[in-house]
Design an enzyme around this catalytic site. Structure first.
Site, PDB file in Angstrom:
ATOM      1  N   ARG A 141      72.934  19.300 -15.296  1.00 36.04           N
ATOM      2  CA  ARG A 141      74.235  19.083 -15.123  1.00 36.04           C
ATOM      3  C   ARG A 141      75.269  18.802 -16.317  1.00 36.04           C
ATOM      4  NH1 ARG A 141      72.932  21.042 -11.169  1.00 36.04           N
ATOM      5  NH2 ARG A 141      72.809  20.068  -9.087  1.00 36.04           N
ATOM      6  N   ASP A 195      75.638  13.696  -9.038  1.00 34.30           N
ATOM      7  CA  ASP A 195      76.057  14.809  -9.742  1.00 34.30           C
ATOM      8  C   ASP A 195      77.534  14.729 -10.002  1.00 34.30           C
ATOM      9  OD1 ASP A 195      73.740  15.989 -10.088  1.00 34.30           O
ATOM     10  OD2 ASP A 195      73.906  17.533  -8.196  1.00 34.30           O
ATOM     11  N   SER A 211      67.975  20.095   1.440  1.00 33.86           N
ATOM     12  CA  SER A 211      68.965  20.502   0.198  1.00 33.86           C
ATOM     13  C   SER A 211      68.124  20.344  -0.839  1.00 33.86           C
ATOM     14  CB  SER A 211      69.816  19.372   0.361  1.00 33.86           C
ATOM     15  OG  SER A 211      70.729  18.999  -0.832  1.00 33.86           O
TER      16      SER A 211
END
Length: 494
Positions: free
Chosen positions: A191, A220, A272
């Site tokens: 990230r 996130d 996911s």
């Protein structure tokens, strides 16, 4: 209007798995590959599907540039004129006015819907940004067309694989950073490199805001926004999932249809997933119950250890100052080295982790991670340190590694504390140079050899045979002094 040129080079090392391709379904920027694993060949096909074989970018003026194997992508992506986009961006939006927003873009349903939502609510131009951190060329195909159809003025694609591995993964590896005993920080490390690139792009295109598609329940959102704050606190940050009325997939599809955004016919993802060159994570569906065992066909990077080869494979990792530099004597770039080990480790079922972790926002979550190459590198790095670090240094390093991992997990990559800890890790790792040989067999890693020119191990001292350096008679005095506090306490008690 000025054109933005992005040049991306893709290594052929990402194209090592071959096999028959099956259909994949993009959802929320992730890949769902339904079906059942029955052999290593099918796993290879799924890995090939995830990595992709070719990536093409087509601009509105007909320029097509294609990358295949070692060829270079050169994408010229023009800024579309106001007349080419539906609606006006000159007026104030429903929630305010921004000039230009750089959006972290995957091409999935969520980010495709965010583009018109930003235009409608903030009256702004939207520049879509996609980072290649090793998630695979398959996920990069057709993005320019999707972005334009959603109403974006530009798409910028940057190859960040080498930077990701060299500047983010390897420092964490050198530090020994593992979150809550198991998690090797795959998503946490990715990230900040993506967010940093977004800040750079915002400067290049003159944007006054950045946006992401992270939900309000995950980690996130914190990781992206803390990076934005650290690198350019003047940028406005828009997080649609914390603002809009869309609550799920059906709402998003309805919004897309209302705003004439093409919605591909896809199947809803069972899991996911988030993938990059370091790992692939799985969450959701049956994994939400920690009592459930993961299904065999869920895994995409690693074969089931039961189905792995019946013969072990030996791999030699060369390390210089705590940083991996070679595999089996062959020097490789950081990204190529990791990709190579991913394929070797995946073949032997290495690097599967199933854990319940504490999210930064307070809740617990269950995830399953595949980190084949990373698991091999951690085993090698730790083993080499057993030769090169003394007891006190190793204990301090291990204690600080916990804090280092916590900072990275929490999105504080650019925090002065993490940077200071990294300087310490770099300094004490200067002598962590040498090589380690590992045996890979059906999901397990066994150390078979380790050597270093800076080894603190002395065979002549450690041997049970008598030597000149160590006199065993000296141990008696040492034990009496070392045990003095224990003797004093015993005397007091009596």
């Amino acid at each position: 209007m000025a054109q933005l040129k992005s040049i991306s080079a893709f290594s052929s090392s990402n194209l090592a798995f071959h096999g028959p391709k099956r259909e994949s379904y993009p959802y929320h920027g992730k890949v769902c590959c339904p079906g059942k694993l029955s052999s290593f060949q099918e796993l290879a096909a799924r890995k090939s599907e995830l990595q992709g074989n070719t990536f093409a970018v087509t601009s509105s003026n007909g320029i097509v540039t294609r990358a295949h194997n070692k060829q270079v992508i050169r994408a010229v992506l023009p800024t579309y004129s106001e007349t080419e986009l539906s609606g006006s961006t000159k007026e104030r939006g429903l929630r305010g006015k921004l000039n230009k927003v750089v959006l972290a873009y995957s091409g999935g349903l969520d980010t495709s819907v965010i583009v018109p939502w930003l235009r409608e609510n903030y009256g702004c131009d939207v520049v879509c940004f996609t980072a290649d951190v090793g998630q695979g060329l398959k996920e990069l195909e057709g993005l320019e067309k999707k972005a334009k159809a959603s109403g974006a003025s530009q798409l910028v694609v940057k190859d960040l694989k080498e930077e990701f591995v060299n500047d983010y993964i390897f420092p964490c590896l050198r530090a020994g950073a593992i979150y809550e005993r198991k998690y090797l920080l795959g998503t946490s490390m990715a990230r900040p490199v993506i967010a940093k690139a977004m800040v750079d792009v915002a400067k290049e295109v003159g944007a006054d805001a950045v946006a992401h598609g992270c939900t309000g329940k995950g980690n996130d959102q914190v990781r992206f926004e803390l990076t934005f704050f650290a690198l350019n606190p003047k940028l406005n940050v828009v997080a649609p999932w914390r603002e809009w009325d869309i609550r799920g997939r059906e709402d998003a599809i309805e919004y897309a249809k209302k705003h004439n955004v093409p919605v591909p016919v896809t199947k809803k993802s069972i899991y996911s997933r988030d993938g990059n060159l370091w790992h692939l994570s799985h969450e959701g569906d049956i994994l939400e119950d920690p009592e459930n065992e993961p299904k065999k066909d869920m895994f995409m990077l690693t074969v089931d250890p039961e189905d792995a080869p019946n013969e072990p494979e030996y791999v030699d990792i060369g390390i210089v100052s705590g940083i991996p530099v070679s595999v089996n004597g062959k020097k490789l770039s950081p990204a190529s080295l990791l990709d190579h080990l991913n394929r070797i480790g995946g073949k032997h079922g290495i690097g599967r982790i199933d854990m319940v972790e504490n999210r930064l926002v307070g809740m617990k979550s269950r995830g399953v991670y595949e980190t084949p190459g990373g698991t091999i590198l951690f085993a090698a790095a730790r083993e080499l340190e057993s030769l090169t670090l003394d007891r006190e240094t190793m204990q301090v390093k291990d204690s600080l590694a916990l804090k280092y991992a916590e900072l990275v997990y929490a999105g504080r990559w650019f925090d002065p504390l993490r940077e200071s800890l990294d300087s310490f890790m770099e300094e004490i790792s200067k002598t962590t140079t040498g090589s380690v040989t590992l045996k890979l067999y059906k999901g397990s890693i066994t150390v078979t050899s380790r050597k270093s020119p800076y080894s603190l191990y002395r065979q002549d001292i450690s041997s049970f045979e008598s030597g000149d350096v160590y006199d065993q008679a000296d141990a008696a005095g040492f034990i009496r002094l070392y045990g003095l506090p224990i003797r004093v306490r015993a005397m007091l008690d009596s």
